[in-house]
Design an enzyme around this catalytic site. Structure first.
Site, PDB file in Angstrom:
ATOM      1  N   GLY A  66      -5.925  66.439  -8.841  1.00 35.67           N
ATOM      2  CA  GLY A  66      -5.329  66.345  -7.517  1.00 35.67           C
ATOM      3  C   GLY A  66      -5.425  64.926  -6.972  1.00 35.67           C
ATOM      4  N   GLY A 115      -8.401  68.710 -11.902  1.00 33.94           N
ATOM      5  CA  GLY A 115      -7.383  69.753 -11.823  1.00 33.94           C
ATOM      6  C   GLY A 115      -6.380  69.677 -12.955  1.00 33.94           C
ATOM      7  N   GLU A 138     -15.421  65.612 -10.741  1.00 30.62           N
ATOM      8  CA  GLU A 138     -15.397  65.808  -9.289  1.00 30.62           C
ATOM      9  C   GLU A 138     -16.742  65.546  -8.612  1.00 30.62           C
ATOM     10  OE1 GLU A 138     -12.092  68.646 -10.693  1.00 30.62           O
ATOM     11  OE2 GLU A 138     -13.962  67.813 -11.446  1.00 30.62           O
ATOM     12  N   ASP A 146     -13.729  72.378  -9.560  1.00 24.94           N
ATOM     13  CA  ASP A 146     -12.943  73.417  -8.886  1.00 24.94           C
ATOM     14  C   ASP A 146     -11.678  73.717  -9.662  1.00 24.94           C
ATOM     15  OD1 ASP A 146     -11.542  71.046  -8.329  1.00 24.94           O
ATOM     16  OD2 ASP A 146     -10.907  71.759  -6.356  1.00 24.94           O
TER      17      ASP A 146
END
Length: 375
Positions: A66, A115, A138, A146
């Site tokens: 992301g 992601g 992350e 995530d």
């Protein structure tokens, strides 16, 4: 960097090529390693249907995850709802990929992180190459694994998932094949031929796709320096309940070796530079995921992300993105600054609802059931 909801150029960020019985989806932001914005995620959802489809990225990256820099800027402007929409769309897409009823092939030819790893691992087939660089980094910017990462990390052999999730350690294409994240390994020079055949091949079932890809795949093995050759040591160090115990085990392992063990030293350095709160919530997330379905993991990770962007407990996410990706000063001031100051109440709060008014993540279960009924 464009705004997260700036849709003016959204059509060019995700290119779709229609084949005879399939479609190729191309992530097209090579200047930012194909980092994902909400309009791109929306277009990816639209591009999926009951068709065979293939995903790849332009440039030297498949997808770096992301676009956290844009998220940081939106949070700085107080545009929290737009950030929430990004997470909702992203996590729903991960669930859609995992429950897709036709073959999906992700071509991880290049940087595949965060992601972007979810875009590949959650699908049915993942092609790695000699150019693949895979990581879940992350935690290093004050976030947590995530987009379903806690789920697939927890299913790796031993405690490799804890190691990758807490350190952001990288895996090569050969290592991805060995640990099961990649289903096939194909040298990048062969990809144009593979992609051309995929566009014209009428392969609608999983076994036929497996047969096709296996015909072109190679058996490769990690080199002598691979972390996969240190599984016994890795499990001994990362198979503990707390971050403090993991660090203590690494220190002891280094002392027992009576030499400057480069792996222990570099791993300790990564852990000590990471935000303490992120380390603790990430470890707990991966541990909990071993007993949860993907749906449960995504809903839990969504709660964690909502707590993260609310900044009610810590501003580590914005601090991490600002210092490490925007200003690139690499001198973040984490809050809390050390493991000893991270309380159990702080950690537990990330796994609870922020408030009764905050809606839970809704996943496309009804769509899946309707699709099953039509097959």
């Amino acid at each position: 960097m464009s705004s997260l909801n700036d849709c003016n150029d959204a059509d060019n960020m995700v290119l779709v090529e229609e084949g005879a019985s399939s479609r190729t989806i191309i992530l097209n932001r090579p200047n930012v390693l194909n980092a994902l914005l909400t309009p791109m995620l929306t277009n990816l959802v639209k591009a999926t249907g009951l068709l065979v489809f293939y995903t790849k990225g332009n440039g030297r990256s498949f997808c770096a995850g992301g676009d956290v820099v844009t998220l940081y800027r939106l949070l700085s402007e107080g545009r929290v709802e737009e950030c929430k929409e990004c997470f909702r769309t992203f996590y729903s897409l991960m669930y859609r990929l995992n429950t897709y009823l036709k073959p999906h092939v992700a071509i991880m030819n290049g940087i595949t992180m965060g992601g972007g790893a979810g875009l590949s691992v959650h699908g049915s087939f993942c092609i790695a190459t000699e150019k693949t660089v895979f990581a879940i980094p992350e935690v290093l910017i004050g976030s947590h694994p995530d987009a379903g990462a806690s789920y697939y990390l927890s299913h790796l052999p031993g405690h490799l998932g804890e190691y990758l999730g807490l350190t952001g350690g990288r895996l090569s294409g050969e290592e991805l094949l060995a640990c099961g994240f990649a289903t096939h390994y194909i040298p990048s020079a062969r990809l144009p031929l593979i992609e051309e055949q995929l566009r014209t091949l009428a392969v609608h079932d999983f076994s036929a796709m497996e047969t096709f890809l296996a015909k072109h795949s190679e058996h490769v093995y990690p080199n002598e320096n691979s972390i996969l050759h240190r599984v016994e040591t890795l499990n001994k160090c990362f198979g503990h309940d707390t971050v403090e115990e993991i660090i203590g085990a690494l220190v002891r392992e280094s002392e027992v070796a009576e030499t400057n063990d480069e792996w222990c030293i570099s791993t300790l350095k990564k852990l000590r530079e990471a935000p303490p709160l992120s380390l603790k919530i990430s470890l707990k997330s991966i541990q909990k995921a071993r007993f949860e379905t993907l749906e449960e993991c995504l809903k839990r990770e969504y709660r964690m992300s909502m707590r993260m962007i609310s900044r009610q407990i810590s501003n580590d996410f914005c601090e991490g993105v600002r210092t490490r990706l925007v200003e690139k000063s690499f001198a973040p001031k984490w809050d809390p600054p050390c493991l000893e100051q991270v309380t159990e109440e702080m950690v537990n709060a990330y796994f609870e609802r922020i408030s009764v008014d905050e809606p839970e993540l809704e996943l496309p279960n009804k769509l899946r059931k309707a699709s099953h009924a039509n097959v």
